[in-house]
Every structure is written in C-alpha cells, then in structure tokens.
Design an enzyme around this catalytic site. Structure first.
Site: not given
Length: 287
Positions: A37, A150
């Site tokens: 992140h 993802d």
C-alpha cells in the site's frame, strides 16, 4: 495529516487543495496497510500536490460474510504509517457515511469481470465498482492508484471509469513482495507460521512456470505444471490458474504472437486463507 470521517469534510479539504492549484491523488485501501500500500502512497505523493488515502472495509464487495468479518482492521497503525509518509488526508468513513442508502447500481462491466475472480466471487466486482466510483466522486482525484497484485481488478476499474465517464487517470503500480517472494497482502497476517513457511512456493512455482514457457512448452502444459506443482504442497490448493490476455482478461488457449504479453493469474487456498498472485509472460522469439 488530517483524519476525515465525513464526505462533506473530504470535499472541503479537496476543494481547498484545488484552490491552491494542487493536483489530487487518491489511494483507495481497505486498511491493514503494508509496504505494498505504501508504495502506492509514495507514488501518489511524488505525482501530486495533495494525497488522499481512504481506509474503508467495503461490505458490498464481500460475497463471503466470514471473509468480511475476519478482514483485519488496524486503524491506529494505519494512521501512524500514513502520517509518517506525509499523506494529507486519511479518509476513514463509516459504512453509513459511505452508503446512506443501499447502493443498488449494477454496472455493465462486461467480459473483464466475468472470469476468474468474477466467476468465483459473484457480485465482488460490482461491489468494487460501487465503492471506487463513490470514492472518485467524493475525492474528485486527478489520479487514482492501484496495485498490480489485483490485476483483474484494475481492468474492472478502468471499465467502470469508462462507463461512468470519470475524469481520472488510473495508475497501476508493481507488486511488492517479501524477500522470499510472497506478494504482500493484508490477508498474510492470517497465515499460521506453518502456512507462512510454505506460501512462497506459490510465487516460486509461477516463476519456474515462466521458465517452462520460455523453453517452448505449450500454454496448456504451463498451466498444468503450475497447477500440479502448487497442489503438491500440503495445505495448498489452486482454485484457478489462468493465462489471460492482459487487456481483456480472457483465458488464452495458446501463447500470443512473438513479442506479445500474457498474464498468469492464480488464486490459491492456503488453509482457509485465499491468496492471489500473478506473473507476466513476454513471448520471446524462438531460435
């Protein structure tokens, strides 16, 4: 850093930044932040004058209630990381703030959302489209940042942005990995020590599958090799492994033409923890 919990507060902060000619970067997250992140956050800080990071576990993208219930929530630690990085706003709304009324929108996401994760998790990508479209309207960013772990989700978000005609650039960022190759994921904390020790067999197998493909083996042979090898490890079970077109997400039956690219996408159960990963294949000329 300002912690904002209301849409009104977020919109005011963004408007103030815009009045100072600062471009806006948005990093949507579900919290439980890790270095993956933070690589997105760092990219946004580099690209923009004002960075918003949302921390929101979105219920509409979970088709499994147990997965929603057990998803890690670490707000205090997340805020410490974001503040230390120099983020301008952490947007941490409640479910009621994000969804004052139920979101009944159904997006025509097309083929990119119908395979792999879309097939295995009905409604998941529609929920992703719901929350990301809301965040983009609320934060009005110039750019939004997503991790390539993802991989299919990025294609879905690009499609949603196209449908909704949102004026935002989607920036995809490389997968971050542990030293042993395991892709960073908020779900990794749920692995037992034994599972954590064996989980890197998944990226190792993907990498050896790439070597297998480079040796001129058929695409189907590579799929079988990766699937069978991962399944041979105790406690690991492949849910799917598909080699797909990187734009359409459709499974390929043979390698693309020389110089073309394909992506191998895998989901593996490690005990009761569901982990995803992917690897890129570039087809080289045969000599």
């Amino acid at each position: 850093m300002e912690i904002i919990r209301t849409v009104q507060g977020l919109q005011k902060a963004v408007a103030d930044a815009r009045s100072n000619n600062r471009s806006i970067g948005l990093v949507p997250t579900m919290g439980a932040l890790h270095a993956g992140h933070m690589s997105l956050v760092d990219r946004s800080l580099k690209d923009n004058g004002f960075t918003v990071v949302s921390v929101f576990v979105n219920p509409t993208q979970f088709n499994n209630p147990d997965d929603l219930r057990t998803y890690p929530r670490t707000e205090e630690a997340d805020c410490r990381l974001l503040e230390a990085a120099g983020v301008d706003v952490a947007f941490i709304p409640t479910v009621e703030e994000m969804y004052p009324q139920p979101d009944t929108r159904v997006f025509d996401l097309g083929p990119v959302a119908q395979v792999m994760e879309g097939a295995m998790r009905p409604g998941h990508f529609n929920g992703v489209a719901q929350v990301v479209s809301r965040l983009m309207v609320m934060a009005d960013p110039d750019r939004a940042y997503f991790g390539e772990k993802d991989f299919q989700q990025i294609a879905v978000i690009r499609r949603m942005v196209e449908i909704e005609k949102l004026p935002v650039e989607i920036v995809d960022c490389p997968i971050c990995r542990e030293p042993d190759g395991l892709a960073l994921s908020s779900r990794n904390v749920r692995l037992t020590p034994e599972q954590r020790a064996i989980a890197p067999a998944r990226p190792r197998t993907l990498a050896s599958g790439r070597a297998d493909a480079a040796d001129g083996n058929s695409l189907r042979r590579t799929v079988e090799y990766v699937t069978d090898t991962i399944n041979s490890f105790p406690g690991m079970e492949v849910e799917y492994y598909e080699i797909v077109d990187p734009l359409t997400m459709q499974p390929l039956s043979e390698w693309p033409a020389e110089g073309g690219t394909a992506v191998g996408c895998v989901t593996v159960w490690c005990g009761d923890v569901r982990l995803i990963d992917n690897i890129k294949y570039t087809v080289k000329p045969q000599h």
